[in-house]
Every structure is written in structure tokens, then in C-alpha cells.
Design a protein around this motif. Structure first.
Motif, PDB file in Angstrom:
ATOM      1  N   ASN A 282       0.814  -1.213   0.000  1.00 43.57           N
ATOM      2  CA  ASN A 282       0.000   0.000   0.000  1.00 43.57           C
ATOM      3  C   ASN A 282       0.859   1.280   0.000  1.00 43.57           C
ATOM      4  O   ASN A 282       0.864   2.049   0.956  1.00 43.57           O
ATOM      5  CB  ASN A 282      -0.943   0.018   1.208  1.00 43.57           C
ATOM      6  CG  ASN A 282      -2.085   1.012   1.024  1.00 43.57           C
ATOM      7  OD1 ASN A 282      -2.401   1.421  -0.096  1.00 43.57           O
ATOM      8  ND2 ASN A 282      -2.688   1.413   2.128  1.00 43.57           N
ATOM      9  N   LYS A 311      -6.157   3.490 -11.784  1.00 43.31           N
ATOM     10  CA  LYS A 311      -7.408   4.026 -11.240  1.00 43.31           C
ATOM     11  C   LYS A 311      -8.620   3.157 -11.546  1.00 43.31           C
ATOM     12  O   LYS A 311      -9.605   3.181 -10.804  1.00 43.31           O
ATOM     13  CB  LYS A 311      -7.646   5.437 -11.786  1.00 43.31           C
ATOM     14  CG  LYS A 311      -6.718   6.494 -11.228  1.00 43.31           C
ATOM     15  CD  LYS A 311      -7.034   7.868 -11.819  1.00 43.31           C
ATOM     16  CE  LYS A 311      -6.207   8.954 -11.183  1.00 43.31           C
ATOM     17  NZ  LYS A 311      -6.494  10.291 -11.771  1.00 43.31           N
ATOM     18  N   SER A 314      -9.538  -3.058 -10.489  1.00 48.82           N
ATOM     19  CA  SER A 314     -10.139  -3.353  -9.185  1.00 48.82           C
ATOM     20  C   SER A 314      -9.102  -3.665  -8.110  1.00 48.82           C
ATOM     21  O   SER A 314      -9.338  -3.424  -6.926  1.00 48.82           O
ATOM     22  CB  SER A 314     -11.109  -4.528  -9.319  1.00 48.82           C
ATOM     23  OG  SER A 314     -10.442  -5.685  -9.806  1.00 48.82           O
ATOM     24  N   LYS A 317      -7.181   0.285  -7.557  1.00 55.07           N
ATOM     25  CA  LYS A 317      -7.844   1.577  -7.399  1.00 55.07           C
ATOM     26  C   LYS A 317      -8.021   1.997  -5.938  1.00 55.07           C
ATOM     27  O   LYS A 317      -8.193   3.177  -5.640  1.00 55.07           O
ATOM     28  CB  LYS A 317      -9.197   1.575  -8.107  1.00 55.07           C
ATOM     29  CG  LYS A 317     -10.227   0.590  -7.564  1.00 55.07           C
ATOM     30  CD  LYS A 317     -11.494   0.654  -8.405  1.00 55.07           C
ATOM     31  CE  LYS A 317     -12.571  -0.282  -7.883  1.00 55.07           C
ATOM     32  NZ  LYS A 317     -13.791  -0.226  -8.727  1.00 55.07           N
ATOM     33  N   GLY A 318      -7.915   1.032  -5.011  1.00 54.32           N
ATOM     34  CA  GLY A 318      -8.047   1.363  -3.594  1.00 54.32           C
ATOM     35  C   GLY A 318      -6.730   1.651  -2.898  1.00 54.32           C
ATOM     36  O   GLY A 318      -6.718   1.961  -1.696  1.00 54.32           O
ATOM     37  N   LYS A 320      -3.611   3.570  -1.464  1.00 50.99           N
ATOM     38  CA  LYS A 320      -3.522   4.922  -0.895  1.00 50.99           C
ATOM     39  C   LYS A 320      -3.016   5.937  -1.913  1.00 50.99           C
ATOM     40  O   LYS A 320      -3.592   7.019  -2.070  1.00 50.99           O
ATOM     41  CB  LYS A 320      -2.603   4.905   0.327  1.00 50.99           C
ATOM     42  CG  LYS A 320      -2.439   6.265   1.000  1.00 50.99           C
ATOM     43  CD  LYS A 320      -1.505   6.166   2.202  1.00 50.99           C
ATOM     44  CE  LYS A 320      -1.320   7.534   2.851  1.00 50.99           C
ATOM     45  NZ  LYS A 320      -0.390   7.454   4.016  1.00 50.99           N
ATOM     46  N   GLU A 323      -5.725   6.657  -4.585  1.00 53.89           N
ATOM     47  CA  GLU A 323      -6.835   7.463  -4.056  1.00 53.89           C
ATOM     48  C   GLU A 323      -6.430   8.919  -3.843  1.00 53.89           C
ATOM     49  O   GLU A 323      -7.234   9.833  -4.031  1.00 53.89           O
ATOM     50  CB  GLU A 323      -7.341   6.860  -2.744  1.00 53.89           C
ATOM     51  CG  GLU A 323      -8.080   5.529  -2.924  1.00 53.89           C
ATOM     52  CD  GLU A 323      -8.633   4.987  -1.626  1.00 53.89           C
ATOM     53  OE1 GLU A 323      -8.093   5.372  -0.538  1.00 53.89           O
ATOM     54  OE2 GLU A 323      -9.602   4.202  -1.656  1.00 53.89           O
TER      55      GLU A 323
END
Length: 359
Positions: A282, A311, A314, A317-318, A320, A323
């Protein structure tokens, strides 16, 4: 297609590094009645000069090479910066028009293009070169381009074959690469081989000054407080990410910029991992690693594609960094391949991660 920086051959060839100047008494320049011209473009160098490969085996130059062929734009650029561009008679993987800075671009466009990709074996052996500078080891990639010549074939053709050691020997390094000393050694060695030591010293000094300024600004930050950083090698493929490990030049660039390479615990130069591994890391920042497409517009399009993929996927896109839009658009070559611009990349990353601290 696999990234060409990950295509390795079996036979060890001569690599820049481990310089040994032979002789005793007065310097070779004094003995030969030659000297540096003061502008970094030496009229001659101190010969003989020996360079070694990754295993320590060496080869000797008794004079400066006169007909040099480069494997790609990276080694070509180094020669241009050293002032030895007039000795280059051909290249593979040529730089696109306008991709090199300033006057280097005009010089680069004059160099004969032997191939837009890997130089075919027979063309390379018949090029009339007396030196071939290979940025990577073993670049036989198929597609009708022919096999990489053996060292015996290079010798029979009268071609000395050397590599950039900081790239070619990276996977064999015994410890993590956290500074640019190997890159600087490549530049110094190439200067000695081509008789441009004066300019090589200038280039290395400028790199040290730039990196030193960054270190003074951000080097005091505790490691645990440094942002985490992921080099996204978009061109290596998105199905299974290829990451830069702690033996790669990129690890040094990231570390010197005051960041933490999220795959610094990987011993080697490159490794394929799963997206679940990236998700577990992450990262705070992601560099969109794009190889130069030959124009500013084409590069922008490639950067846009890489960002859009992160982006919309799946699995990513989450993250850190995704985002928060923490993307750096910096080319792959100046991050992962030995060159003067490694120092520039250190500065660029540091400015993004530590706004206001780096001038």
C-alpha cells in the motif's frame, strides 16, 4: 514481451569498472606527449587502461576506441555527454527526436541507426566497430533479429565488448544498492576508456553536488517516517507486476530521494510478484515508469494510460497513492539505467515528496 532489461545471456562479457592504469614513473599522458584539453574532451588519455567484468576478468585498451557502436540510447547519451560522440558510428534503440536535452539531441540524430531494436548479429559484427557498449547483458530477443554474438565472435571481428557495470552486474551484487557510486564508476571508467576523463570528472562532480543537496535537505528524516514508494513498470506488463528490488539502480535513486522502496526487501534487481503483494505494501507514492516513446505527446499518452489503468483496475484503485493521486511521471530510463539523469531523478522525486525542502 519481456522488458529488455530483464533479458540475460550466459557468457560474461567485459564490463566497465575496476580500472587499472598500467605503467610506472611519469604519467602516461606525459610519456605520450598528450593531455586533456581542459574542456573535458581529452585529445588523448592515459593508456593502457584495463576494465573488468562482473567476475573480475579484464580486458585492456592500449588507445582510445575510434569506431564505437552503442546498444541503445542510454550508452549513446553517456558518450555524447562525455564529448566522445564523434567516435560513435552506430546505435540500436535510437533516441527519438527531441528526447535528449539541448545540443545532445542534434548530435544524437546524426548517429547512424543500425536497428530500431536489438542490432542483428551479422550487422553488428560487420559494422566495422572497434568497441561495442552494451547497456544490458545478453539481449537476444528473437523476432528474426538474430542471436547475440559470442565473445569469440566479437574477438574475431576485432570488436571489444563492454557493458555498463551498474546495470549489467546489478543482479550479482552482494548488497543493496543505496547510492550512485556504481553509476559514477561507470562514467569514470567510460571516460578513461574514451580518453575523456576530464569531462567524466565534471559529470560525476555535478551528480554528487545535486544528490548531496538533496541529502542535506531530506537525509535527516527517520527511515520510519519516510514515504513508501512503488516503481510501477507499466511497460513490463500489468498482468503480473515486475518490481525493482534492492540491487537495482532505482533502489538507490528512491533511497537517496528520501523515500522507501516498498520492495527493498527483495534481493536482486527485478522480480515478478502478484498484485496482492503490491496491495499489501500500500505505497504512499507511485512512479509511473514509462519508457521513452520518442515525443512529448507520446510520452504523455503513455503516462495517461498507466494512471488510468491504476485508477480503473479493481486490484489497485483502492491503493492509498491512487486514491490520493500521488503519481510521479518520470521516465523509466533515468530511474533504472545508469546515467547522469539518475541524479536529476533523485532531485525530482525529493521535490515531490518534500515540497519546500528541496530547492
Amino acid at each position: 514481451m519481456r522488458s529488455r532489461s530483464r533479458v540475460w545471456g550466459g557468457t560474461a562479457a567485459v564490463v566497465l569498472g575496476g580500472l587499472l592504469a598500467a605503467g610506472c614513473g611519469g604519467g602516461a599522458a606525459e610519456r605520450n606527449g598528450t593531455a586533456d584539453d581542459g574542456a573535458g574532451k581529452a585529445v588523448s588519455g592515459e593508456y593502457p587502461v584495463s576494465v573488468t567484468d562482473c567476475k573480475g576478468a579484464g580486458t585492456t585498451f592500449t588507445k582510445a576506441p575510434e569506431r564505437i557502436v552503442t546498444s541503445n540510447a542510454s550508452s549513446l547519451e553517456l558518450l555524447l555527454r562525455l564529448g566522445a560522440g564523434d567516435k560513435v558510428t552506430g546505435t540500436g534503440f535510437p533516441p527519438g527526436k527531441g528526447t535528449l536535452p539541448g545540443a545532445l539531441d542534434a548530435e544524437a540524430q546524426k548517429v547512424k541507426v543500425l536497428s530500431r531494436a536489438v542490432i542483428p548479429k551479422e550487422k553488428l559484427l560487420g559494422s566495422g566497430a572497434d568497441l561495442y557498449i552494451d547497456t544490458f547483458a545478453g539481449m537476444s530477443m528473437g523476432g528474426g533479429m538474430g542471436d547475440t554474438p559470442s565473445e569469440e565472435e566479437f574477438q574475431a571481428a576485432g570488436i571489444k565488448h563492454i557493458y555498463l557495470k551498474s546495470t549489467a552486474c546489478a543482479a550479482q551484487s552482494r548488497s543493496a544498492v543505496t547510492d550512485l557510486s556504481a553509476v559514477e564508476a561507470d562514467i569514470t571508467a567510460l571516460g578513461r576508456v574514451t580518453g575523456t576523463s576530464g569531462k567524466a570528472k565534471e559529470l560525476v562532480a555535478a551528480m554528487k553536488e545535486k544528490v548531496g543537496a538533496v541529502q542535506r535537505a531530506v537525509g535527516g528524516a527517520a527511515r520510519s517516517a519516510r514515504p513508501t514508494y512503488f516503481f510501477f513498470d507499466y511497460d513490463a506488463g500489468t498482468k503480473q507486476p515486475t518490481v525493482t528490488c534492492n540491487r537495482q539502480v532505482a533502489n538507490a535513486v528512491i533511497t537517496l530521494a528520501g523515500a522507501r522502496n516498498v520492495f527493498a526487501d527483495c534481493d536482486g534487481d527485478y522480480k515478478q510478484v502478484g498484485w496482492e503483494d503490491v496491495i499489501a505494501k500500500n505505497p504512499d507514492w507511485i512512479q509511473l515508469g514509462i519508457r521513452n516513446r520518442g515525443s512529448e505527446a507520446a510520452n504523455k499518452e503513455a503516462f495517461d494510460e498507466a494512471e488510468k489503468w491504476l485508477k480503473s483496475n479493481s486490484a489497485t484503485k483502492g491503493l492509498k497513492a491512487v486514491e490520493e493521486g500521488h503519481f510521479l511521471r518520470i521516465g523509466s530510463e533515468q530511474t533504472t539505467i545508469a546515467g547522469v539523469e539518475n541524479a536529476d531523478t533523485v532531485e525530482t522525486i525529493a521535490k515531490a515528496l518534500y515540497p519546500g525542502k528541496v530547492g
